[in-house]
Design a protein around this motif. Structure first.
Motif, mmCIF file in Angstrom:
data_model
loop_
_atom_site.group_PDB
_atom_site.id
_atom_site.type_symbol
_atom_site.label_atom_id
_atom_site.label_comp_id
_atom_site.label_asym_id
_atom_site.label_seq_id
_atom_site.Cartn_x
_atom_site.Cartn_y
_atom_site.Cartn_z
ATOM 1 N N MET A 97 0.896 -1.095 0.020
ATOM 2 C CA MET A 97 0.118 0.001 0.007
ATOM 3 C C MET A 97 0.948 1.245 0.160
ATOM 4 O O MET A 97 2.014 1.295 0.313
ATOM 5 N N ALA A 98 0.075 2.244 -0.514
ATOM 6 C CA ALA A 98 0.848 3.437 -0.381
ATOM 7 C C ALA A 98 0.294 4.501 0.371
ATOM 8 O O ALA A 98 -0.957 5.057 0.129
ATOM 9 N N PRO A 99 0.674 4.878 1.774
ATOM 10 C CA PRO A 99 -0.097 5.631 2.791
ATOM 11 C C PRO A 99 -0.232 6.899 2.547
ATOM 12 O O PRO A 99 0.639 7.528 1.477
ATOM 13 N N TYR A 100 -1.432 7.429 2.486
ATOM 14 C CA TYR A 100 -1.559 9.028 2.370
ATOM 15 C C TYR A 100 -0.763 9.805 3.371
ATOM 16 O O TYR A 100 -0.950 9.439 4.585
ATOM 17 N N SER A 101 0.144 10.781 3.057
ATOM 18 C CA SER A 101 1.104 11.534 3.991
ATOM 19 C C SER A 101 0.266 12.796 4.075
ATOM 20 O O SER A 101 0.352 13.631 3.307
#
Ligand SMILES: NC(=O)c1ccc[n+]([C@@H]2O[C@H](COP(=O)([O-])OP(=O)(O)OC[C@H]3O[C@@H](n4cnc5c(N)ncnc54)[C@H](OP(=O)(O)O)[C@@H]3O)[C@@H](O)[C@H]2O)c1
Length: 270
Positions: A97-101
């Motif tokens: 997954m690519a986390p929303y920062s």
């Protein structure tokens, strides 16, 4: 010891993160090439829809739902697959997954989530299948990391840090698994058109590749057997070279990249 490159006659393939994107496309590509493929992710209804799409192909796809962050669940999934379908010969550990920062420059929650899935999730999936392959002295494992793990990129360090750690894990595992007869590979790819990139990346992604094309390259890479499966080469090799530069040059080039990519990028690198 010569390391095996697994084929459908050796057992089944197992893919994590196969309810969408690269994992789903690799599952279908392996089924086209005659494999029985067990697929895992959290969304069972999507897994079942992928399995349905394989009907009529030379191989088949079966769904075994599970969350890669849950070590017990991963052991249950691996036990279940081997009990019903036979030994896992090829494991493609791909869930990510690519986390929303939201907090720049460092979002602790995003880092936590990325490490939980992209590093610990990889290790928790790998562990039970590695134990079984170790007992058999035979098997092939590939992990999806990313070119984002080669070196620090602008736009939130969570994703890249988790992928750098995944690459490191694969390098170390390869050294320890070679003598056990287990082939370890890492997939470091650039941008692929998937749920993840569509959701997060609001900038024009260079050399964006359809998931089906990425899947063909991944499966060809399994068959070739080299440690690193990389594509597209036009993105990978410049990034590899940039990472060899002295830091002042490296940071100057990366800063130029950052200036081109802003505004509006929440930081999901390939
Ligand atoms: N797309 C790119 O440009 C790109 C580039 C380099 C590397 N990658 C890597 O490629 C891999 C696949 O990503 P993708 O691009 O195909 O994105 P995607 O379509 O969003 O697929 C991600 C997959 O991971 C699964 N997943 C996420 N969290 C999970 C969890 N806790 N437990 C089990 N499964 C989980 C998702 O399924 P559920 O939500 O159903 O659980 C989904 O099947 C990732 O490791 C990603 O980092 C992608």
């Amino acid at each position: 010891m010569s390391l095996p490159r697994m084929q459908p006659k050796d057992g089944v393939a197992w893919i994590t993160g196969a309810s969408s994107g690269i994992g789903a496309a690799v599952a279908l590509e392996l089924a086209r090439r005659g494999w029985t493929v067990a697929i895992t992710a959290r969304r069972l209804e999507l897994l079942e829809a992928i399995a349905e799409r394989a009907v009529g192909l030379p191989g088949r796809i079966v769904a075994h739902a599970g969350d890669v962050t849950d070590a017990d669940a991963m052991r249950t999934v691996v036990d279940g697959i081997e009990h019903v379908h036979g030994p896992i010969a090829l494991a493609f550990i791909n869930a990510g997954m690519a986390p929303y920062s939201k907090d720049a420059p460092l979002d602790l929650g995003a880092l936590d989530r990325a490490i939980e899935v992209n590093l610990l999730g990889v290790a928790r999936s790998l562990f039970p299948v590695l134990e079984r392959m170790k007992a058999r002295q035979r098997g092939q494992i590939a992990v999806t990391a990313s070119v984002a793990g080669y070196g620090g990129l602008p736009g939130g360090p969570a994703y890249g840090t988790s992928k750098a750690a995944a690459i490191h894990l694969c390098q170390a595992l390869k050294l320890d698994c070679d003598p056990l007869g287990i082939r370890v590979q890492v997939v470091n790819n650039g941008f692929v058109d998937t749920e993840m990139t569509r959701r997060h990346n609001r900038y024009k992604m260079p050399l964006l590749m359809p998931a089906e094309e990425a899947a063909r390259r991944v499966v060809d890479g399994f068959a070739r057997g080299g440690f690193e499966i990389v594509f597209p080469r036009r993105m990978v090799w410049p990034l590899k070279l940039i990472n060899l530069l002295p830091y002042p040059l490296y940071f100057a080039l990366m800063q130029r990249f950052a200036n081109r990519r802003r505004p509006g990028s929440p930081g999901a690198d390939p």
